[in-house]
Design a protein around this motif. Structure first.
Motif, PDB file in Angstrom:
ATOM      1  N   GLN A 137       0.822  -1.209   0.000  1.00  0.00           N
ATOM      2  CA  GLN A 137       0.000   0.000   0.000  1.00  0.00           C
ATOM      3  C   GLN A 137       0.857   1.260   0.000  1.00  0.00           C
ATOM      4  N   GLN A 138       1.892   1.266   0.825  1.00  0.00           N
ATOM      5  CA  GLN A 138       2.760   2.437   0.899  1.00  0.00           C
ATOM      6  C   GLN A 138       3.456   2.694  -0.428  1.00  0.00           C
ATOM      7  N   GLU A 139       3.949   1.635  -1.052  1.00  0.00           N
ATOM      8  CA  GLU A 139       4.696   1.800  -2.294  1.00  0.00           C
ATOM      9  C   GLU A 139       3.795   2.258  -3.440  1.00  0.00           C
ATOM     10  N   ILE A 140       2.602   1.673  -3.557  1.00  0.00           N
ATOM     11  CA  ILE A 140       1.744   2.025  -4.691  1.00  0.00           C
ATOM     12  C   ILE A 140       1.165   3.420  -4.543  1.00  0.00           C
ATOM     13  N   GLU A 141       0.908   3.850  -3.292  1.00  0.00           N
ATOM     14  CA  GLU A 141       0.378   5.195  -3.100  1.00  0.00           C
ATOM     15  C   GLU A 141       1.473   6.246  -3.223  1.00  0.00           C
ATOM     16  N   ARG A 142       2.709   5.844  -2.967  1.00  0.00           N
ATOM     17  CA  ARG A 142       3.827   6.781  -3.118  1.00  0.00           C
ATOM     18  C   ARG A 142       4.204   6.936  -4.590  1.00  0.00           C
ATOM     19  N   ASN A 143       4.211   5.834  -5.342  1.00  0.00           N
ATOM     20  CA  ASN A 143       4.719   5.862  -6.709  1.00  0.00           C
ATOM     21  C   ASN A 143       3.622   5.773  -7.776  1.00  0.00           C
ATOM     22  N   GLY A 144       2.400   5.459  -7.352  1.00  0.00           N
ATOM     23  CA  GLY A 144       1.319   5.309  -8.327  1.00  0.00           C
ATOM     24  C   GLY A 144       1.283   3.940  -8.976  1.00  0.00           C
ATOM     25  N   ALA A 145       2.306   3.105  -8.696  1.00  0.00           N
ATOM     26  CA  ALA A 145       2.354   1.759  -9.288  1.00  0.00           C
ATOM     27  C   ALA A 145       3.385   0.925  -8.538  1.00  0.00           C
ATOM     28  N   VAL A 146       3.235  -0.385  -8.630  1.00  0.00           N
ATOM     29  CA  VAL A 146       4.281  -1.306  -8.160  1.00  0.00           C
ATOM     30  C   VAL A 146       4.525  -2.320  -9.271  1.00  0.00           C
ATOM     31  N   LYS A 147       5.788  -2.763  -9.374  1.00  0.00           N
ATOM     32  CA  LYS A 147       6.121  -3.746 -10.403  1.00  0.00           C
ATOM     33  C   LYS A 147       6.893  -4.886  -9.762  1.00  0.00           C
ATOM     34  N   ASN A 148       6.454  -6.124 -10.059  1.00  0.00           N
ATOM     35  CA  ASN A 148       7.108  -7.333  -9.565  1.00  0.00           C
ATOM     36  C   ASN A 148       7.309  -7.295  -8.043  1.00  0.00           C
ATOM     37  N   PHE A 149       6.211  -6.954  -7.347  1.00  0.00           N
ATOM     38  CA  PHE A 149       6.236  -6.951  -5.880  1.00  0.00           C
ATOM     39  C   PHE A 149       6.099  -8.398  -5.414  1.00  0.00           C
ATOM     40  N   GLU A 150       7.150  -8.926  -4.770  1.00  0.00           N
ATOM     41  CA  GLU A 150       7.166 -10.335  -4.382  1.00  0.00           C
ATOM     42  C   GLU A 150       6.466 -10.504  -3.044  1.00  0.00           C
ATOM     43  N   VAL A 151       5.530 -11.464  -2.998  1.00  0.00           N
ATOM     44  CA  VAL A 151       4.725 -11.633  -1.806  1.00  0.00           C
ATOM     45  C   VAL A 151       4.206 -13.067  -1.719  1.00  0.00           C
ATOM     46  N   LYS A 152       4.039 -13.530  -0.468  1.00  0.00           N
ATOM     47  CA  LYS A 152       3.446 -14.854  -0.249  1.00  0.00           C
ATOM     48  C   LYS A 152       1.950 -14.695  -0.016  1.00  0.00           C
ATOM     49  N   LEU A 153       1.131 -15.447  -0.777  1.00  0.00           N
ATOM     50  CA  LEU A 153      -0.317 -15.414  -0.623  1.00  0.00           C
ATOM     51  C   LEU A 153      -0.822 -16.809  -0.274  1.00  0.00           C
TER      52      LEU A 153
ATOM     53  N   ASP B  83      -7.424 -23.423   0.222  1.00  0.00           N
ATOM     54  CA  ASP B  83      -7.130 -24.662   0.982  1.00  0.00           C
ATOM     55  C   ASP B  83      -5.959 -24.496   1.945  1.00  0.00           C
ATOM     56  N   GLY B  84      -5.443 -23.260   2.061  1.00  0.00           N
ATOM     57  CA  GLY B  84      -4.360 -22.997   3.001  1.00  0.00           C
ATOM     58  C   GLY B  84      -2.982 -23.079   2.404  1.00  0.00           C
ATOM     59  N   THR B  85      -2.887 -23.552   1.158  1.00  0.00           N
ATOM     60  CA  THR B  85      -1.576 -23.654   0.507  1.00  0.00           C
ATOM     61  C   THR B  85      -0.982 -22.266   0.300  1.00  0.00           C
ATOM     62  N   GLU B  86       0.302 -22.117   0.637  1.00  0.00           N
ATOM     63  CA  GLU B  86       0.992 -20.849   0.442  1.00  0.00           C
ATOM     64  C   GLU B  86       1.686 -20.863  -0.909  1.00  0.00           C
ATOM     65  N   ILE B  87       1.533 -19.785  -1.653  1.00  0.00           N
ATOM     66  CA  ILE B  87       2.157 -19.700  -2.974  1.00  0.00           C
ATOM     67  C   ILE B  87       2.975 -18.420  -3.067  1.00  0.00           C
ATOM     68  N   GLU B  88       4.065 -18.503  -3.837  1.00  0.00           N
ATOM     69  CA  GLU B  88       4.905 -17.332  -4.087  1.00  0.00           C
ATOM     70  C   GLU B  88       4.348 -16.596  -5.310  1.00  0.00           C
ATOM     71  N   CYS B  89       4.212 -15.265  -5.175  1.00  0.00           N
ATOM     72  CA  CYS B  89       3.592 -14.497  -6.259  1.00  0.00           C
ATOM     73  C   CYS B  89       4.375 -13.227  -6.550  1.00  0.00           C
ATOM     74  N   LEU B  90       4.189 -12.731  -7.787  1.00  0.00           N
ATOM     75  CA  LEU B  90       4.665 -11.409  -8.191  1.00  0.00           C
ATOM     76  C   LEU B  90       3.445 -10.575  -8.531  1.00  0.00           C
ATOM     77  N   ALA B  91       3.326  -9.390  -7.882  1.00  0.00           N
ATOM     78  CA  ALA B  91       2.183  -8.500  -8.126  1.00  0.00           C
ATOM     79  C   ALA B  91       2.666  -7.262  -8.861  1.00  0.00           C
ATOM     80  N   THR B  92       1.980  -6.917  -9.938  1.00  0.00           N
ATOM     81  CA  THR B  92       2.238  -5.673 -10.674  1.00  0.00           C
ATOM     82  C   THR B  92       0.915  -4.927 -10.756  1.00  0.00           C
TER      83      THR B  92
END
Length: 538
Positions: A445-461, A465-474
């Motif tokens: 939230q801080q990054e996207i509101e500061r820059n207006g966009a985020v690219k390849n933000f790495e995050v665990k979601l 079923d509870g499985t954790e997956i590695e993701c990239l959010a743009t």
């Protein structure tokens, strides 16, 4: 049936009270009464009931006529108060009258009672009427003062004296503000010493009762000179209310209007928009050069044409006319026009009615704007939106739109498959429920509101079923017309397998590096042994 009379009897003797009531009935009254003989009882009776008259004994065991009179006066009620006593002497009578009693009657000599009641009732009504008039006058004065002070323009009250001099008696807040308070120093000053020449209009207003109007050019305490429209209106026999309205801007506006008319003609001729003036029947009175270029006709040809010859659909002319005469104007009325060469163009009409002095519609004037290219752009945009929807639905990555608060607005099938939810379930979720580590949500939230966009933000979601997956959010922000953040839209890619492969590669690389290190060590040992053998042989 006698006249109703509400009597408060202050009397310790029940018999005397009965005799008094009987005397009142003989005198033509039908009394309603209460007898009291203590201060508390009298106070309660005065507070809780309405009376026409109070008749009090002078001497009582627990009370006195003078004390009853004082208590009555403290109540503030204006009624006749008559003392009636068998033991009252001249000195006591004088004392009672001085204390404020309206009359006194000697018991047993009641011939004066009824006339005294009638007289005092009349006088009490006169007093009440006078009081009502005084209250009404005070209220009128208060209302006038409030109204006077509330007048937004500077206002002044003038009074004509017995010697015919006219002096300033009051000025409102706006007048004080205008003169920076100096007007207060001139209350009581003759008009001629303040505004030379105004006296004639003030006298005319007082003598004829007709409002007098004039324009005055005044110099303010600030040194600024301004024009005022001045109205003098009679308020009573020898008083006039003057209200001044600053018309300097109006005067300037008149001059500006003349200049504006000259500029209008220049703008009319030079405007890049097509401008026209037309009669109600549809015949052109005037058009500018841009209209000539838009239509393809010469100006002489246009002035001979009826507007219907430009409309592709004549019904549009009827709709236009209905709307402009109902509302007085139309804005961005979309219509198709036909040029001289037969080309059809999409146009927007913005027009107002032209009226005569009686308000009758003479015709219309306005602007025609060619929006053919814009319409093509809009159609292209629609096609683009359709393509976007196709990409949205067909994308192998999760595509989403959500609010600033984290609620999903839309999500594509790939996103539903990635997390294992139905669309209904996803639209009822908050994005926080997908984050393995809530701190990642805050960083995003801080990054996207500061820059207006985020690219390849790495995050665990986390999936359903509870499985954790590695993701990239743009993602990018979505804004309203005032540039306020509505939410975000973007793409989420599952990189769990690639991360796993990356980890395998890292482990393989590390093992390879270890083997190389071991082999390098062995080679160095062999080299050292060979060097020793060579040294010994030599």
């Amino acid at each position: 049936m006698g006249l109703p009379l509400r009597v408060l009897i202050v009397e310790d003797s029940e018999d005397d009270a009965t005799l008094l009531v009987r005397e009142l009935r003989r005198g033509g009254y039908e009394p309603t009464f209460v007898r009291v003989d203590t201060p508390d009882a009298m106070k309660s009776a005065l507070t809780n009931q309405i009376w026409d008259i109070v008749i009090s004994d002078y001497v009582m065991p627990k009370f006195s006529g003078i004390a009853a009179l004082k208590l009555f006066q403290e109540s503030g009620i204006d009624l006749p108060f008559i003392i009636m006593s068998g033991k009252i002497g001249e000195d006591f009578a004088v004392e009672a009258m001085k204390a404020g009693a309206h009359d006194y009657i000697v018991k047993g000599k009641t011939a004066r009672l009824i006339p005294a009641i009638q007289r005092e009732m009349r006088e009490a009504e006169v007093r009440r009427g006078r009081k009502r008039a005084e209250v009404a006058l005070e209220e009128i004065a208060r209302r006038f003062r409030r109204t006077f002070e509330a007048i937004p323009d500077p206002a002044y009250l003038w009074g004509r004296q017995s010697d015919w001099r006219i002096i300033l008696t009051q000025a409102n807040k706006a007048a004080y503000d205008l003169t920076e308070g100096e007007i207060g120093d001139f209350i009581g000053t003759e008009v001629e010493k303040l505004y030379h020449g105004m006296v004639e209009k003030l006298n005319l207003a007082m003598d004829t009762g007709k409002t007098q109007r004039e324009e005055m050019f005044l110099k303010l305490p600030t040194g600024e000179e301004r024009w005022f429209l001045v109205d003098h209106a009679k308020t009573d026999e020898d008083s006039v209310l003057t209200i001044t309205k600053d018309i300097t801007d109006h005067k300037k506006a008149d001059q500006a209007l003349r200049e504006s008319e000259e500029r209008y003609r220049s703008l009319f001729e030079d405007s890049r928009d097509a401008i026209y003036i037309i009669t109600r029947d549809g015949y052109y009175i005037d058009v500018n050069q841009s209209f000539v270029e838009l239509s393809g006709y010469t100006k002489e040809e246009i002035l001979k044409l009826n507007v219907l010859e430009f409309y592709v659909n004549p019904a549009d002319r009827l709709r236009f006319q209905h709307e402009i005469e109902r509302n007085g104007s139309v804005r961005d009325f979309e219509v198709k026009f036909r040029k001289k060469d037969g080309t059809e163009i999409n146009s927007l009409l913005s027009s107002t009615v032209r009226t005569d002095s009686d308000g009758s519609v003479l015709g219309y004037q306005g602007i025609v704007r060619d929006i053919t290219e814009r319409k093509k752009a809009e159609e292209a945009l629609l096609e683009s939106e359709e393509r976007y929807r196709s990409i949205f639905e067909a994308s192998r990555d999760m595509v989403y739109i959500r609010t600033k608060e984290g609620n999903f607005v839309d999500i594509n099938p790939a996103g539903l498959k990635m997390f294992g939810y139905t669309k209904e379930e996803m639209l009822n979720l908050n994005v926080m429920e997908l984050y393995v580590d809530p701190a990642d949500r805050i960083k995003f939230q801080q990054e996207i509101e500061r820059n207006g966009a985020v690219k390849n933000f790495e995050v665990k979601l986390r999936k359903k079923d509870g499985t954790e997956i590695e993701c990239l959010a743009t993602s990018t922000v979505r804004l309203d017309r005032d540039a306020n953040i509505l939410g975000y839209q973007g793409i989420v890619r599952d990189i769990t397998e690639s991360k796993q492969e990356e980890e395998k590669m890292k482990r393989y690389t590390k093992d390879l590096e270890r083997i190389v290190d071991e082999r390098t060590g062995d080679l160095k040992e062999v080299q050292r042994l060979l060097y020793n053998i060579y040294y010994k042989l030599s």
